[in-house]
Design a protein around this motif. Structure first.
Motif, short mmCIF file in Angstrom:
data_model
loop_
_atom_site.label_atom_id
_atom_site.label_comp_id
_atom_site.label_asym_id
_atom_site.label_seq_id
_atom_site.Cartn_x
_atom_site.Cartn_y
_atom_site.Cartn_z
N GLY A 231 0.76 -1.32 0.00
CA GLY A 231 0.01 0.00 -0.11
C GLY A 231 0.81 1.26 0.01
N LEU A 232 2.37 1.18 -0.13
CA LEU A 232 2.92 2.45 -0.13
C LEU A 232 3.13 2.74 -1.59
CD1 LEU A 232 5.78 1.02 2.45
CD2 LEU A 232 3.72 2.53 2.86
N PRO A 233 3.38 4.10 -1.83
CA PRO A 233 3.51 4.50 -2.99
C PRO A 233 4.71 3.99 -3.77
CG PRO A 233 3.18 6.58 -1.69
CD PRO A 233 3.28 5.35 -0.68
N LEU A 234 4.86 3.81 -5.13
CA LEU A 234 5.79 3.00 -5.99
C LEU A 234 6.82 4.18 -6.04
CD1 LEU A 234 7.20 0.68 -7.55
CD2 LEU A 234 6.11 1.59 -9.51
N THR A 235 8.07 4.13 -5.87
CA THR A 235 8.99 5.23 -5.95
C THR A 235 10.22 4.78 -6.99
OG1 THR A 235 10.32 4.31 -4.33
CG2 THR A 235 8.91 5.82 -3.52
N TYR A 236 10.71 5.59 -7.38
CA TYR A 236 11.88 5.68 -8.70
C TYR A 236 13.23 6.12 -8.22
CZ TYR A 236 7.69 4.82 -11.43
OH TYR A 236 6.54 3.95 -11.76
N GLY A 237 14.11 5.44 -8.94
CA GLY A 237 15.50 5.78 -8.69
C GLY A 237 16.05 4.67 -7.42
N LYS A 238 15.52 3.64 -7.51
CA LYS A 238 15.98 2.50 -6.76
C LYS A 238 17.43 1.81 -6.87
CE LYS A 238 11.93 0.43 -7.41
NZ LYS A 238 11.42 1.52 -8.37
N GLY A 240 21.26 0.02 -5.58
CA GLY A 240 21.98 -0.56 -4.34
C GLY A 240 21.05 -1.18 -3.59
N VAL A 241 20.06 -1.78 -4.24
CA VAL A 241 19.23 -2.80 -3.31
C VAL A 241 19.79 -4.21 -3.49
CG1 VAL A 241 17.03 -3.98 -3.23
CG2 VAL A 241 17.12 -1.39 -3.92
N LYS A 242 20.39 -4.83 -2.56
CA LYS A 242 21.01 -6.00 -2.50
C LYS A 242 20.17 -6.93 -3.06
CE LYS A 242 24.11 -5.02 1.36
NZ LYS A 242 24.63 -5.45 2.60
N ALA A 243 18.92 -7.03 -2.86
CA ALA A 243 18.07 -8.17 -3.34
C ALA A 243 17.70 -8.17 -4.86
CB ALA A 243 16.88 -8.28 -2.42
N ASP A 244 18.00 -7.11 -5.48
CA ASP A 244 17.62 -7.00 -6.98
C ASP A 244 18.48 -6.00 -7.45
OD1 ASP A 244 15.98 -7.19 -9.13
OD2 ASP A 244 13.99 -7.16 -8.19
N PHE A 245 18.26 -5.88 -9.04
CA PHE A 245 19.19 -4.98 -9.73
C PHE A 245 18.47 -3.52 -9.48
CE2 PHE A 245 18.88 -9.02 -12.28
CZ PHE A 245 20.18 -9.55 -12.31
N ASP A 246 19.60 -2.58 -9.84
CA ASP A 246 19.32 -1.36 -9.93
C ASP A 246 18.11 -0.76 -11.01
OD1 ASP A 246 21.29 -0.81 -8.00
OD2 ASP A 246 22.68 0.10 -9.31
N PHE A 247 17.17 0.05 -10.64
CA PHE A 247 15.97 0.32 -11.27
C PHE A 247 14.89 -0.77 -11.42
CE2 PHE A 247 20.00 2.76 -12.63
CZ PHE A 247 19.54 3.96 -12.01
N ALA A 248 15.07 -1.83 -10.62
CA ALA A 248 14.00 -2.74 -10.66
C ALA A 248 12.64 -2.64 -9.97
CB ALA A 248 14.43 -4.06 -10.59
N ASN A 249 11.61 -2.73 -10.35
CA ASN A 249 10.30 -2.35 -9.48
C ASN A 249 9.87 -3.74 -8.65
OD1 ASN A 249 9.69 0.34 -10.37
ND2 ASN A 249 8.88 -0.51 -12.23
N PRO A 250 9.36 -3.33 -7.54
CA PRO A 250 8.64 -4.49 -6.98
C PRO A 250 7.30 -4.80 -7.73
CG PRO A 250 8.40 -2.86 -5.47
CD PRO A 250 9.30 -2.13 -7.14
N ASP A 251 6.60 -5.77 -7.09
CA ASP A 251 5.29 -5.78 -7.50
C ASP A 251 4.35 -4.57 -7.19
OD1 ASP A 251 6.04 -8.37 -8.32
OD2 ASP A 251 4.98 -9.36 -6.59
N PHE A 252 3.46 -4.14 -8.21
CA PHE A 252 2.70 -3.13 -7.63
C PHE A 252 1.55 -3.10 -8.41
CE2 PHE A 252 4.58 -2.30 -11.84
CZ PHE A 252 3.58 -1.83 -12.84
N ILE A 253 0.50 -2.13 -7.80
CA ILE A 253 -1.17 -2.00 -8.26
C ILE A 253 -1.18 -0.53 -8.78
CG2 ILE A 253 -3.31 -2.68 -7.86
CD1 ILE A 253 -1.45 -4.97 -7.28
N SER A 254 -1.50 -0.43 -9.94
CA SER A 254 -2.15 0.96 -10.41
C SER A 254 -3.57 0.78 -10.14
CB SER A 254 -1.50 1.32 -11.72
OG SER A 254 -0.04 1.33 -11.66
N TRP A 255 -3.95 2.00 -9.84
CA TRP A 255 -5.53 2.24 -9.45
C TRP A 255 -6.08 3.50 -10.43
CZ3 TRP A 255 -8.32 -1.43 -6.97
CH2 TRP A 255 -7.64 -2.46 -6.00
N GLY A 256 -7.22 3.40 -10.84
CA GLY A 256 -7.71 4.32 -11.76
C GLY A 256 -8.27 5.43 -10.91
N GLY A 257 -9.00 4.78 -9.68
CA GLY A 257 -10.07 5.44 -8.92
C GLY A 257 -9.29 5.58 -7.57
N LYS A 258 -10.06 5.79 -6.31
CA LYS A 258 -9.56 5.84 -5.13
C LYS A 258 -9.23 4.36 -4.35
CE LYS A 258 -11.73 10.16 -3.71
NZ LYS A 258 -12.29 10.42 -5.10
N VAL A 259 -8.16 4.26 -3.78
CA VAL A 259 -7.84 2.94 -3.45
C VAL A 259 -7.67 3.01 -2.06
CG1 VAL A 259 -5.43 3.23 -3.93
CG2 VAL A 259 -6.34 0.84 -3.38
#
Length: 272
Positions: A231-238, A240-259
């Motif tokens: 439920g946290l906003p997806l951020t950019y510029g990720k 130095g994350v040891k568990a993943d590649f630089d600039f990789a996104n985690p799973d996310f949900i995009s909503w058109g209306g209020k969530v």
């Protein structure tokens, strides 16, 4: 800034369409994703425009990163560029590929354009205003239409990746009691949410920041949101994350209306 983005995307789109109509060879990158001359030519055009207009702002661009060219963005605003999002669609002769350019400040995509040259349409947004651009065959803008997300209807419509659907997506749709789902390629999924033609886009699986930033910027400008499964906003510029590649996104949900992020977390916790 959007004026520069628009001019740049239209020029890149013209080159992409020329190559699309002529046909071109396909190579595979180290991560097994396809790349074509259209990707490379479009990125060259975009980088030249951004360097000329904003020489002090670093650019994270897909093909440059693949070639090992990664500027320092620590503590800086920066651009995210995917010169040809939906290369698989391009290669398979489908018309849903897009040019993506976004500007990121403090981890948030605050301006962006998504241009689908084969469909004659673009979407742009910044500072709480988003619009749909109708683009003619001469690559000029014929019409501009303000867009905004819709209030969620009783029967919500979900969007899913045409090339990367997953069992986790089906599970999410079941949990959210969503029975209607349309598959579409590239970052156009964000744009359909932004113009009120769909309601949610769940993405479980690998995406990179350049895949999503421009569409996410348009969606946020149109009143939508993109959050992680917590439920946290997806951020950019990720980086130095040891568990993943630089600039990789985690799973996310995009909503058109209020969530309701609390409800999103509860659903995830109730159905691990």
């Amino acid at each position: 800034m959007l004026e520069i983005f628009e001019k740049t995307a239209l020029e890149a789109g013209r080159v992409i369409i020329t190559i699309f109509e002529e046909g071109c060879a396909v190579a595979m990158k180290a991560d097994s994703s396809p790349v074509t001359r259209a990707d490379e030519e479009a990125e060259r055009i975009i980088l030249a425009h951004l360097a000329r207009s904003y020489p002090d702002i670093p650019v994270i661009a897909e093909e440059s990163v693949a070639a090992g060219q990664v500027p320092d963005i620590e503590g800086k605003a920066f651009f995210l560029v995917d010169p040809l999002d939906g290369t698989r669609e391009f290669v398979d002769r489908r018309r849903e590929f897009t040019v993506n350019i976004a500007y990121v400040e403090n981890g948030i995509p605050v301006a962006g354009i998504v241009y689908a040259p084969a469909l004659g349409v673009a979407f742009a947004g910044e500072a709480g205003h988003a619009e749909k651009l109708i683009v003619g065959t001469d690559f000029t803008v014929m019409e501009r239409v303000p867009i905004a997300v819709r209030e969620p209807p009783l029967n919500r419509l979900a969007l899913a990746s045409r090339s990367h659907n997953s069992p986790a997506t089906d599970k999410f749709l079941f949990e959210q009691a969503i029975s209607e789902c349309t598959n579409i390629g590239s970052s156009l999924k964000f744009c359909l949410l932004a113009e009120g033609k769909a309601d949610v886009y769940p993405r479980f699986g690998r995406t990179m920041e350049w895949d999503t930033a421009a569409g996410d910027a348009v969606l946020r400008a149109a009143g939508g949101t993109t959050v992680t499964v917590d439920g946290l906003p997806l951020t950019y510029g990720k980086t130095g994350v040891k568990a993943d590649f630089d600039f990789a996104n985690p799973d996310f949900i995009s909503w058109g209306g209020k969530v309701n992020p609390a409800r999103m977390r509860m659903t995830s916790e109730e159905n691990p």
